[in-house]
Scaffold this motif. Sequence first.
Motif: not given
Length: 249
Positions: A2-4, A129-131, A174-175, A229-232
């Motif tokens: 459920s990382r996303l 906070g999007a990626s 984050r890009v 994900s929030e892992d990065s």
Amino acid sequence: MSRLQNKVAVITGGTSGIGLAAAQRFVAEGAFVYIFARRQDELDKVVASIGRNIVGVQGDVRKLEDLDRLYAKVASDGRTVDVVVANIGAVNSVKLADVTIESFNHNFDVNARGVLFTVQKSLPLLSNGASVILTSTVASLRGFPGRSAYAASKTALRSYARTWTMELKDRGIRVNTITPGPCDTPLIDAEVSSPEEAAAVRAKHAANIPLGRMARPEEIAAAMLFLASEDSSFVAGSELLVDGGMCSV
């Protein structure tokens, strides 16, 4: 897995290869995914095969009205966007002496212009906070005959990631660029005229990779998941090589 969870992702070129693998993995990790591609029949097949939390939108990244329609669909569904994967790409292999305006534009219209407007059009819906993930290629880092316009158009993505990170920093967006090595996708078969030729291409690629094989689409999708994900959460403006050591060794 459920990382996303509760995230919304847009993936261009999501009907085959890396894009399809990313769509499958993102849904498995809890995301709702919009895939965008030119062929309606392929979109329908992917939506049916994944079966949940996915919508297909037909269109071409070269057409701004199609991109407007993509994000209008997201908005009409009452959603914002947490992840954009600008993945679709065009490959036109032509040696310098044979480059034409048409072959040059084919690469830049999709790989450089299409990516820019895919991201630009997402901005009103992009959450803080999007990626944003841009799919490049090792051809942007090494010299391959016949790849003049293709490699140059993909090299632009690394510059985009740096510039947009600075432009969007106040929103915490984050890009990043992901740079896959040769990946075993249907594109290889589409570029040659026989299974024997395809096997030779795969063998040639494998011989140039320290790990001794091509990437699987699922391996590139796993790296995309990391960036999505929030892992990065502290990774921005960077380039992630997923190339089996091809450009590092």
